[in-house]
Design a protein around this motif. Structure first.
Motif, PDB file in Angstrom:
ATOM      1  N   ASP A 137      28.274  57.132  50.613  1.00 20.48           N
ATOM      2  CA  ASP A 137      27.141  56.225  50.412  1.00 20.48           C
ATOM      3  C   ASP A 137      25.920  57.034  49.961  1.00 20.48           C
ATOM      4  OD1 ASP A 137      25.210  54.243  50.456  1.00 20.48           O
ATOM      5  OD2 ASP A 137      26.048  53.288  52.249  1.00 20.48           O
ATOM      6  N   PHE A 138      25.430  56.740  48.773  1.00 22.45           N
ATOM      7  CA  PHE A 138      24.317  57.510  48.214  1.00 22.45           C
ATOM      8  C   PHE A 138      23.112  56.624  47.912  1.00 22.45           C
ATOM      9  CE2 PHE A 138      28.262  59.768  47.290  1.00 22.45           C
ATOM     10  CZ  PHE A 138      27.996  60.978  47.904  1.00 22.45           C
ATOM     11  N   ASP A 139      22.911  55.629  48.742  1.00 27.55           N
ATOM     12  CA  ASP A 139      21.714  54.794  48.657  1.00 27.55           C
ATOM     13  C   ASP A 139      20.502  55.644  49.058  1.00 27.55           C
ATOM     14  OD1 ASP A 139      19.608  53.057  49.036  1.00 27.55           O
ATOM     15  OD2 ASP A 139      20.819  51.508  49.986  1.00 27.55           O
ATOM     16  N   PRO A 140      19.528  55.838  48.184  1.00 29.49           N
ATOM     17  CA  PRO A 140      18.390  56.716  48.517  1.00 29.49           C
ATOM     18  C   PRO A 140      17.630  56.277  49.749  1.00 29.49           C
ATOM     19  CG  PRO A 140      17.946  55.437  46.530  1.00 29.49           C
ATOM     20  CD  PRO A 140      19.405  55.257  46.840  1.00 29.49           C
ATOM     21  N   HIS A 141      17.670  54.996  50.086  1.00 27.29           N
ATOM     22  CA  HIS A 141      16.958  54.520  51.274  1.00 27.29           C
ATOM     23  C   HIS A 141      17.610  55.038  52.562  1.00 27.29           C
ATOM     24  CE1 HIS A 141      14.584  51.977  48.670  1.00 27.29           C
ATOM     25  NE2 HIS A 141      15.701  51.505  48.127  1.00 27.29           N
TER      26      HIS A 141
ATOM     27  N   GLU B  67      14.025  69.561  42.957  1.00 23.33           N
ATOM     28  CA  GLU B  67      14.218  69.642  41.505  1.00 23.33           C
ATOM     29  C   GLU B  67      14.027  68.292  40.827  1.00 23.33           C
ATOM     30  OE1 GLU B  67      14.293  72.187  39.872  1.00 23.33           O
ATOM     31  OE2 GLU B  67      15.144  73.814  41.039  1.00 23.33           O
ATOM     32  N   GLU B  68      14.339  67.211  41.524  1.00 21.17           N
ATOM     33  CA  GLU B  68      14.288  65.891  40.900  1.00 21.17           C
ATOM     34  C   GLU B  68      13.139  65.033  41.418  1.00 21.17           C
ATOM     35  OE1 GLU B  68      16.077  64.853  38.430  1.00 21.17           O
ATOM     36  OE2 GLU B  68      17.568  66.451  38.311  1.00 21.17           O
ATOM     37  N   LEU B  69      12.574  65.386  42.576  1.00 19.32           N
ATOM     38  CA  LEU B  69      11.555  64.521  43.182  1.00 19.32           C
ATOM     39  C   LEU B  69      10.147  64.804  42.685  1.00 19.32           C
ATOM     40  CD1 LEU B  69      12.661  64.188  46.922  1.00 19.32           C
ATOM     41  CD2 LEU B  69      12.347  62.350  45.270  1.00 19.32           C
ATOM     42  N   ASP B  70       9.964  65.890  41.959  1.00 16.04           N
ATOM     43  CA  ASP B  70       8.630  66.269  41.498  1.00 16.04           C
ATOM     44  C   ASP B  70       7.655  66.341  42.667  1.00 16.04           C
ATOM     45  OD1 ASP B  70       9.329  66.568  38.874  1.00 16.04           O
ATOM     46  OD2 ASP B  70       8.923  64.477  38.364  1.00 16.04           O
ATOM     47  N   ILE B  71       8.061  67.081  43.679  1.00 15.32           N
ATOM     48  CA  ILE B  71       7.215  67.311  44.842  1.00 15.32           C
ATOM     49  C   ILE B  71       7.446  68.750  45.281  1.00 15.32           C
ATOM     50  CG2 ILE B  71       8.910  66.538  46.553  1.00 15.32           C
ATOM     51  CD1 ILE B  71       6.566  65.232  48.063  1.00 15.32           C
ATOM     52  N   ASP B  72       6.400  69.400  45.783  1.00  6.98           N
ATOM     53  CA  ASP B  72       6.543  70.799  46.168  1.00  6.98           C
ATOM     54  C   ASP B  72       7.593  70.958  47.264  1.00  6.98           C
ATOM     55  OD1 ASP B  72       4.606  71.420  44.335  1.00  6.98           O
ATOM     56  OD2 ASP B  72       2.976  71.505  45.813  1.00  6.98           O
ATOM     57  N   LEU B  73       8.254  72.109  47.249  1.00  8.73           N
ATOM     58  CA  LEU B  73       9.332  72.352  48.213  1.00  8.73           C
ATOM     59  C   LEU B  73       8.839  72.240  49.653  1.00  8.73           C
ATOM     60  CD1 LEU B  73      12.278  73.216  48.701  1.00  8.73           C
ATOM     61  CD2 LEU B  73      11.521  75.602  48.546  1.00  8.73           C
TER      62      LEU B  73
ATOM     63  N   LEU C  55      15.519  58.050  43.732  1.00  6.96           N
ATOM     64  CA  LEU C  55      14.296  57.747  44.484  1.00  6.96           C
ATOM     65  C   LEU C  55      13.070  57.894  43.581  1.00  6.96           C
ATOM     66  CD1 LEU C  55      12.721  57.116  47.039  1.00  6.96           C
ATOM     67  CD2 LEU C  55      12.841  59.550  47.635  1.00  6.96           C
ATOM     68  N   ARG C  56      13.038  58.950  42.773  1.00  8.90           N
ATOM     69  CA  ARG C  56      11.900  59.158  41.859  1.00  8.90           C
ATOM     70  C   ARG C  56      11.751  57.969  40.909  1.00  8.90           C
ATOM     71  NH1 ARG C  56      13.804  63.176  38.259  1.00  8.90           N
ATOM     72  NH2 ARG C  56      14.313  61.442  36.886  1.00  8.90           N
ATOM     73  N   GLU C  57      12.871  57.523  40.346  1.00  5.74           N
ATOM     74  CA  GLU C  57      12.816  56.396  39.414  1.00  5.74           C
ATOM     75  C   GLU C  57      12.482  55.098  40.143  1.00  5.74           C
ATOM     76  OE1 GLU C  57      13.012  56.705  36.002  1.00  5.74           O
ATOM     77  OE2 GLU C  57      12.798  58.793  36.667  1.00  5.74           O
ATOM     78  N   THR C  58      12.899  54.992  41.390  1.00  2.78           N
ATOM     79  CA  THR C  58      12.553  53.802  42.184  1.00  2.78           C
ATOM     80  C   THR C  58      11.050  53.749  42.433  1.00  2.78           C
ATOM     81  OG1 THR C  58      14.723  53.781  43.246  1.00  2.78           O
ATOM     82  CG2 THR C  58      12.956  52.621  44.386  1.00  2.78           C
TER      83      THR C  58
ATOM     84  N   GLU D 126      13.036  47.695  45.073  1.00  2.00           N
ATOM     85  CA  GLU D 126      14.125  47.480  44.123  1.00  2.00           C
ATOM     86  C   GLU D 126      14.617  48.859  43.687  1.00  2.00           C
ATOM     87  OE1 GLU D 126      14.970  45.740  39.610  1.00  2.00           O
ATOM     88  OE2 GLU D 126      13.067  45.338  40.599  1.00  2.00           O
ATOM     89  N   THR D 127      15.883  49.147  43.946  1.00  2.00           N
ATOM     90  CA  THR D 127      16.418  50.471  43.633  1.00  2.00           C
ATOM     91  C   THR D 127      16.691  50.602  42.138  1.00  2.00           C
ATOM     92  OG1 THR D 127      17.459  50.550  45.820  1.00  2.00           O
ATOM     93  CG2 THR D 127      18.231  52.134  44.171  1.00  2.00           C
ATOM     94  N   ALA D 128      16.180  51.651  41.550  1.00  2.00           N
ATOM     95  CA  ALA D 128      16.358  51.881  40.119  1.00  2.00           C
ATOM     96  C   ALA D 128      17.752  52.436  39.823  1.00  2.00           C
ATOM     97  CB  ALA D 128      15.290  52.863  39.631  1.00  2.00           C
ATOM     98  N   GLU D 129      18.134  52.388  38.570  1.00  2.00           N
ATOM     99  CA  GLU D 129      19.385  53.001  38.142  1.00  2.00           C
ATOM    100  C   GLU D 129      19.259  54.525  38.252  1.00  2.00           C
ATOM    101  OE1 GLU D 129      22.250  51.581  37.086  1.00  2.00           O
ATOM    102  OE2 GLU D 129      21.432  49.599  37.594  1.00  2.00           O
ATOM    103  N   THR D 130      20.373  55.170  38.548  1.00  2.00           N
ATOM    104  CA  THR D 130      20.354  56.642  38.622  1.00  2.00           C
ATOM    105  C   THR D 130      20.219  57.220  37.212  1.00  2.00           C
ATOM    106  OG1 THR D 130      21.728  56.621  40.598  1.00  2.00           O
ATOM    107  CG2 THR D 130      21.625  58.680  39.355  1.00  2.00           C
ATOM    108  N   PRO D 131      19.188  58.014  36.976  1.00  2.00           N
ATOM    109  CA  PRO D 131      18.996  58.571  35.630  1.00  2.00           C
ATOM    110  C   PRO D 131      19.862  59.810  35.402  1.00  2.00           C
ATOM    111  CG  PRO D 131      17.280  59.370  37.075  1.00  2.00           C
ATOM    112  CD  PRO D 131      18.150  58.472  37.919  1.00  2.00           C
ATOM    113  N   ALA D 132      19.842  60.287  34.179  1.00  2.00           N
ATOM    114  CA  ALA D 132      20.515  61.555  33.886  1.00  2.00           C
ATOM    115  C   ALA D 132      19.788  62.682  34.613  1.00  2.00           C
ATOM    116  CB  ALA D 132      20.507  61.809  32.380  1.00  2.00           C
ATOM    117  N   LEU D 133      20.536  63.637  35.120  1.00  2.00           N
ATOM    118  CA  LEU D 133      19.922  64.744  35.855  1.00  2.00           C
ATOM    119  C   LEU D 133      19.285  65.752  34.901  1.00  2.00           C
ATOM    120  CD1 LEU D 133      22.651  65.398  38.571  1.00  2.00           C
ATOM    121  CD2 LEU D 133      20.477  64.198  38.834  1.00  2.00           C
TER     122      LEU D 133
END
Length: 724
Positions: free
Chosen positions: A58-62, A96-102, A140-143, A186-193
């Protein structure tokens, strides 16, 4: 219309169906029976090379992430942190994908309530979730962008993210600010990595994010768990192998000070008291009689685990193996029973309230524990909440064997949370052990110093059947998947044969770090050294000469060339120094070691270890280096000193006073060499443990001319010296 007649012509009668089904089942079973040798060999090869799955579906970001009010993000890990550093690697992948500092990402354990809790083991936590975590983070970022687009009335593509802030339509809002304004997502579609070329964190060295809490002694381990009204348990198990409870006098315990409850189960007796001291004092007053075999000793385990005894399964056959029988070199190797000897004993805090159970524990396989409690107490699994905490070492010991059922029964008996800890003696005598093994290797050389044929016959107890459904064992015949891991001969040799004999043992055996790879690599790589010396070829060159041209063997060849260069393999060394080499492949990770040592007053003193590892893409080189250093020290300990023994039906070892392990003074200089031979990550925790034992043994031979074929090597050397 006569429907019955029409139906009988087109359909099939029940008798015919059963007959047909019987033929089908029989045919399938016959196929499995008569074709089992081919199937088993194919399965052995497939498992050796497969990518180990995560077991998470299960990979639901929520379920994975929470956006916190301070604009940090919490990642809920489905795998447990037991010192391997996965929390840091997971945070790097998410960043890498969230655009937030580590440092804005917090990692905590998921609980069973999240629905994503899985098993942790086989060194695949990071590699198996390398893509998944980035995909969930990207989703999550796209959501977040999708919700911001609704708020600002613009398209999601016009919104950018940077350092935890969304920008668009001339406006900006933090992730936390957006989350505060959003009640329905509303959960967005998973984008290309993003491509590896865009990585900001992966490949760079970072300190572990769990380090401050550990250095400051924060109460994060299982033993630290406390709950309101919590009381303490102590449990008596049989001190004998396979011992069954005959009878017990509980009167002394029942009248002891501070005792709240005494519980007698089938094969254990439990005490609940207000303090641990009171519970243990009361337990000492129990007079129990056990049924066991007093005549079982170490020699019986050795005799049982011998090639030719037990169930025979061939797992590798290439070329004309008949030619191998006229061996030119033949040697036998043995490895002993091994304990996990983790620093933190098994710990559970159980809280049973009405028809619900909450378990706080440091364990590797929470779903297995949850099912065990359901089976043992009759609770529905959905009413059993599993809360993992940090482990003080796992090494396979925490995969299956646990004391959660006992803790839950004690909690149920007193109606309070119960803190239950294995004592050190129970950790040795009532846990799992690594089974002893026996190996017979034979080989023949060509006139030009190449291996014409090689055969590996080995015997072991099972290590992994407990993890498999019951019907698997008769199909496989022997546990070549786990105990036989690493038994296949991994070199390019025309004629090969590997056969396993699975032995029956009266004590429980299970995974130990590196599983079968540790013992099998010791035997195979020691024998490769013997063949090299017989052929008169430098041992490292001899291995390179047999690397062939497959993708995996080319990676092995590259790593051997690298460690040859870094270790200065051909440089002259002092006369009092021996040098040995070994290499292994462990689920697509390659590890090679060069060991330098001396013999001082009869003691093996390792002065330098070069460890080279190719785990594919290097996510956090600092974490990899720490894992390799830790594995090297655990391997030195197991190679030189550790062995379990049995006298009069019980394990002799009960604590570290009579189970010798390596200490700080045994620590050599360790140089870790990392190489990326693949664009995908593979395991790190277990592979470096396996080449150490044969590299030490080969170094001893290089220095002394004595070939040590039995672990632990320090004991083998002393026996060799005493026999002269």
């Amino acid at each position: 219309m006569d429907r019955s007649n029409k139906g009988s012509k087109k359909g099939i009668s029940r008798r015919k169906f059963l007959k047909g089904a019987g033929i089908g089942v029989s045919g399938t079973m016959a196929l499995l029976y008569f074709g089992r040798s081919v199937i088993r060999r194919g399965l052995s090869g497939f498992v050796a090379e497969m990518d180990m799955p995560s077991g998470i579906s299960d990979f639901d970001p929520h379920l994975w992430f929470e956006v916190n009010a301070d604009n940090t993000i919490t990642l809920k890990s489905p795998k447990v942190e037991m010192g391997q550093g996965i929390f840091t690697g997971f945070a790097m992948l998410a960043a890498e994908e969230l655009d937030i500092d580590l440092d804005k990402i917090k990692v905590v354990h998921a609980t069973s309530v999240n629905g994503i809790l899985g098993n942790t083991g086989v060194s695949n936590s990071t590699s198996s979730l390398y893509v998944n975590i980035r995909e969930v983070a990207a989703t999550l970022r796209e959501t977040l962008k999708l919700e911001a687009s609704k708020l600002w009335g613009v398209g999601p593509d016009s919104i950018e993210t940077k350092a935890g802030v969304l920008y668009g339509a001339g406006k900006e809002v933090t992730y936390a600010g957006l989350a505060k304004q959003t009640s329905k997502w509303e959960t967005a579609e998973t984008p290309a990595l993003r491509p590896a070329s865009a990585f900001k964190y992966v490949g760079k060295e970072f300190n572990r994010i769990d380090l401050p809490d550990k250095v400051l002694g924060k109460p994060i381990y299982g033993i630290d768990t406390t709950l309101p009204n919590m009381v303490y348990g102590a449990v008596m198990y049989s001190p004998y192998i396979g011992g069954k409870l005959k009878n017990a006098d509980l009167s002394g315990a029942e009248s002891a000070v501070g005792v709240l409850k005494v519980v007698q189960d089938k094969d254990w007796i439990g005490i609940v008291a207000g303090t641990r001291y009171a519970a243990e004092e009361a337990l000492a007053k129990v007079k129990a009689a056990w049924e066991y075999n007093p005549n079982y000793n170490t020699k019986d385990a050795i005799e049982a685990v011998t090639v030719g005894i037990g169930t025979e399964v061939n797992i590798q056959k290439e070329g004309s193996t008949g030619r191998v029988q006229s061996e030119e070199v033949k040697s036998e190797y043995r490895t002993p029973i091994g304990f996990h000897a983790g620093m933190e004993p098994s710990i559970v805090v159980a809280d049973v309230v009405d028809d619900k159970v909450t378990i706080y524990t440091s364990h590797q396989h929470l779903p297995f524990m949850q099912q065990s409690i359901s089976d043992g107490l009759g609770f529905s699994s959905k009413n059993i909440v599993m809360v993992p905490v940090f482990l003080g070492g796992g090494f396979g010991r925490r995969t299956f064997k646990h004391n959660a059922v006992e803790a839950a029964k004690l909690s149920q008996a007193v109606g309070k949370p119960v803190h239950l800890l294995y004592n050190r003696q129970q950790e040795f005598q009532n846990g799992f052990v690594r089974p002893n093994t026996h190996h017979v290797l034979s080989g023949k050389l060509t006139d030009d110093g190449k291996i014409l044929g090689m055969q590996h016959d080995f015997a072991s107890g099972p290590m992994g059947f407990m993890a498999m459904p019951k019907f698997v064992e008769p199909i496989l015949g022997a546990d070549f998947v786990v105990a036989g891991h690493g038994a296949r001969i991994g070199y390019a040799i025309e004629n090969l044969k590997t056969t396993m004999w699975q032995s029956s043992l009266p004590f429980e055996t299970c995974m130990w770090r590196g599983v079968g790879m540790f013992a099998n690599t010791f035997a195979i790589e020691s024998f490769m050294d013997e063949l090299a010396h017989k052929a008169g070829v430098n041992p490292l060159k001899f291995r390179l000469d047999h690397c062939g041209d497959t993708k995996q063997l080319n990676r092995r060849k590259k790593l051997l060339e690298l460690i040859r260069e870094k270790s200065g393999w051909y440089r002259p060394i002092a006369k009092d120094v021996g040098r040995g080499v070994a290499v292994c492949d462990d689920h697509k990770t390659i590890a090679a070691a060069v060991v330098e040592l001396k013999i001082e007053e009869g003691k093996i003193v390792i002065t330098k270890v070069y460890q080279a590892i190719d785990p594919g893409i290097l996510i956090n080189p600092a974490g990899i280096r720490q894992q390799v250093e830790g594995a090297t020290m655990m391997a030195i300990s197991a190679s030189l000193y550790e062995q379990g023994t049995i006298e009069n039906g019980r394990f002799v070892e009960t604590n570290f006073h009579n189970y010798k392990v390596a200490t700080l003074k045994d620590t050599p200089e360790i140089e870790v060499i990392m190489y990326e031979g693949s664009d995908k990550p593979s395991g790190v925790g277990e592979p470096p443990i396996s080449p150490i034992a044969p590299a030490i043994a080969n170094a001893v031979f290089d220095l002394t001319g004595k070939r040590l074929r039995t672990l632990p090597l320090q004991v083998a050397l002393e026996n060799e010296n005493n026999s002269m």
